[in-house]
Write a protein that holds these residues in place. Sequence first.
Motif, mmCIF file in Angstrom:
data_model
loop_
_atom_site.group_PDB
_atom_site.id
_atom_site.type_symbol
_atom_site.label_atom_id
_atom_site.label_comp_id
_atom_site.label_asym_id
_atom_site.label_seq_id
_atom_site.Cartn_x
_atom_site.Cartn_y
_atom_site.Cartn_z
ATOM 1 N N GLU A 109 -11.875 46.589 38.321
ATOM 2 C CA GLU A 109 -11.869 46.520 40.428
ATOM 3 C C GLU A 109 -11.486 45.822 41.554
ATOM 4 N N THR A 110 -12.144 44.704 40.554
ATOM 5 C CA THR A 110 -11.684 42.836 42.052
ATOM 6 C C THR A 110 -10.314 42.963 41.822
ATOM 7 N N LYS A 111 -10.019 42.956 40.477
ATOM 8 C CA LYS A 111 -8.625 42.923 40.903
ATOM 9 C C LYS A 111 -8.008 43.864 41.248
ATOM 10 N N THR A 112 -8.165 45.496 41.147
ATOM 11 C CA THR A 112 -7.661 45.932 41.428
ATOM 12 C C THR A 112 -7.445 46.142 43.121
ATOM 13 N N LEU A 113 -8.372 45.376 43.311
ATOM 14 C CA LEU A 113 -8.302 45.727 44.791
ATOM 15 C C LEU A 113 -7.745 44.235 45.513
ATOM 16 N N ASP A 114 -7.553 43.222 45.251
ATOM 17 C CA ASP A 114 -7.003 41.758 45.383
ATOM 18 C C ASP A 114 -5.559 42.426 45.492
ATOM 19 N N LEU A 115 -4.887 43.029 44.186
ATOM 20 C CA LEU A 115 -3.066 43.503 44.129
ATOM 21 C C LEU A 115 -3.147 44.779 45.175
ATOM 22 N N LYS A 116 -4.163 45.611 45.297
ATOM 23 C CA LYS A 116 -3.929 46.565 47.158
ATOM 24 C C LYS A 116 -3.282 45.950 48.060
ATOM 25 N N LYS A 117 -4.191 45.125 48.435
ATOM 26 C CA LYS A 117 -4.346 43.902 49.621
ATOM 27 C C LYS A 117 -3.075 43.558 49.651
ATOM 28 N N GLN A 118 -2.491 42.966 48.413
ATOM 29 C CA GLN A 118 -1.479 41.953 48.756
ATOM 30 C C GLN A 118 -0.152 43.011 48.824
ATOM 31 N N PHE A 119 -0.111 43.853 48.141
ATOM 32 C CA PHE A 119 0.820 45.280 47.922
ATOM 33 C C PHE A 119 1.104 45.443 49.488
ATOM 34 N N PHE A 120 -0.205 45.860 49.848
ATOM 35 C CA PHE A 120 0.219 46.550 50.851
ATOM 36 C C PHE A 120 0.499 45.361 52.657
ATOM 37 N N GLU A 121 0.222 43.847 51.981
ATOM 38 C CA GLU A 121 0.771 42.932 53.423
ATOM 39 C C GLU A 121 1.743 42.966 53.049
ATOM 40 N N HIS A 122 2.753 43.087 51.811
ATOM 41 C CA HIS A 122 3.874 43.317 50.902
ATOM 42 C C HIS A 122 5.107 44.074 52.269
ATOM 43 N N MET A 123 3.754 45.035 51.889
ATOM 44 C CA MET A 123 4.860 46.634 52.590
ATOM 45 C C MET A 123 4.827 46.719 54.584
ATOM 46 N N ASP A 124 3.668 46.293 54.344
ATOM 47 C CA ASP A 124 3.973 46.315 55.746
ATOM 48 C C ASP A 124 5.475 44.937 56.752
ATOM 49 N N ASN A 125 6.216 44.533 55.277
ATOM 50 C CA ASN A 125 6.936 43.490 55.968
ATOM 51 C C ASN A 125 8.588 44.174 55.650
ATOM 52 N N LEU A 126 8.522 45.172 55.034
ATOM 53 C CA LEU A 126 9.794 46.206 54.666
ATOM 54 C C LEU A 126 10.152 47.330 55.475
ATOM 55 N N SER A 127 11.116 47.858 55.489
ATOM 56 C CA SER A 127 11.395 48.558 56.094
ATOM 57 C C SER A 127 11.467 49.963 55.180
ATOM 58 N N GLU A 128 12.006 51.343 56.223
ATOM 59 C CA GLU A 128 11.564 52.399 55.430
ATOM 60 C C GLU A 128 12.407 52.831 54.391
ATOM 61 N N ASN A 129 13.998 52.031 54.571
ATOM 62 C CA ASN A 129 15.049 51.615 53.468
ATOM 63 C C ASN A 129 14.337 51.136 52.383
ATOM 64 N N GLU A 130 13.664 49.992 52.709
ATOM 65 C CA GLU A 130 13.187 49.237 51.468
ATOM 66 C C GLU A 130 12.230 49.617 50.509
ATOM 67 N N LEU A 131 11.652 50.418 51.034
ATOM 68 C CA LEU A 131 10.032 51.318 50.810
ATOM 69 C C LEU A 131 10.889 52.057 49.848
ATOM 70 N N LEU A 132 11.713 52.632 50.171
ATOM 71 C CA LEU A 132 12.863 54.081 49.496
ATOM 72 C C LEU A 132 12.918 53.107 47.804
ATOM 73 N N ILE A 133 13.559 52.122 47.904
ATOM 74 C CA ILE A 133 14.022 50.821 47.045
ATOM 75 C C ILE A 133 13.079 50.298 46.577
ATOM 76 N N GLU A 134 12.783 49.667 46.331
ATOM 77 C CA GLU A 134 11.248 49.877 45.461
ATOM 78 C C GLU A 134 10.717 50.909 45.688
ATOM 79 N N LYS A 135 10.192 51.839 45.910
ATOM 80 C CA LYS A 135 9.683 53.169 45.236
ATOM 81 C C LYS A 135 10.753 53.537 43.889
ATOM 82 N N GLU A 136 11.755 53.353 44.198
ATOM 83 C CA GLU A 136 13.090 53.361 42.504
ATOM 84 C C GLU A 136 12.688 52.628 41.632
ATOM 85 N N ALA A 137 12.642 51.240 42.225
ATOM 86 C CA ALA A 137 12.402 50.198 41.051
ATOM 87 C C ALA A 137 11.081 51.015 40.012
#
Length: 280
Positions: A109-137
């Motif tokens: 659970e701790t690892k999950t929360l850390d990953l979630k925090k890091q991933f949302f911080e990463h997504m905050d810096n992405l545009s909508e188009n980049e979010l779609l690209i990462e979703k496909e990847a």
Amino acid sequence: MVRESIKFKHFKKYCKSLNKVAKNKVVQNLINILLLVWSYLPLFALTDELDFSNASLEHKNKWKLRFSCLNIYFGEYLIQLLTFCISEKKLNLYKITKLSNFPNFDMSETKTLDLKKQFFEHMDNLSENELLIEKEALLRQLSDEDERMNLAFNKINMYTTIILGGVPILLTILSEKISLFIQNVFLKLLPQSIVFLLLIYFTGNLIIIILQFITIRGIRKSKFSELKNSDNKEETLNWQIYYDWQIKKRKVNLFISLLKIFQNWFVISLILFLIWLLIA
């Protein structure tokens, strides 16, 4: 002529260096095989805690070696009695290790929360188009893990067919030889008896690994309710795909590790069987 002689000298040096590398690799492979067999022995085994017992020269800088008087495998379980951790210089009466509990194969659970925090911080810096690209990847990565899992299951199914089909046939064919061996040789001649007991031990573990492999294991997945109640569904969906990929990747890595262990045991069992046929 001078240039040709210089080139020839360089070529000879190059060949010598290649020979040295080849010899070193051969020696390393032989040592790795010896370490592998040693780690699987039920008595006086040398194991590496960081690689589910199998010490290897490739990981010698990360070794956490343990010497155990009794070293019993039960599929993905390893039970060690009177065991001494060399790196920590600590003696334990017993130690039980389970492969699926290794951090590489399980996400706390701790690892999950850390990953979630890091991933949302990463997504905050992405545009909508980049979010779609990462979703496909991420979807492609998830699909790749499905393929890896199918390959692992296909291989274990092949081995299962060989073991469950071949062992009864061999027992039927060799029943008389086995009966005579038990009556006349077993526990009377030490080398033959040791090989026979090791053969039973390794073959038994093959069957145990098959049963553990095909046991249905629950795989945690993201919940639709999290997406349903989210204010930012796009980012939440990306996170859920990423989470599912991480979980599946760890599960597939566990299956592949079990498969590699099975293959090692299969080869050793085959060698022991051939030795027993020769000496029995």
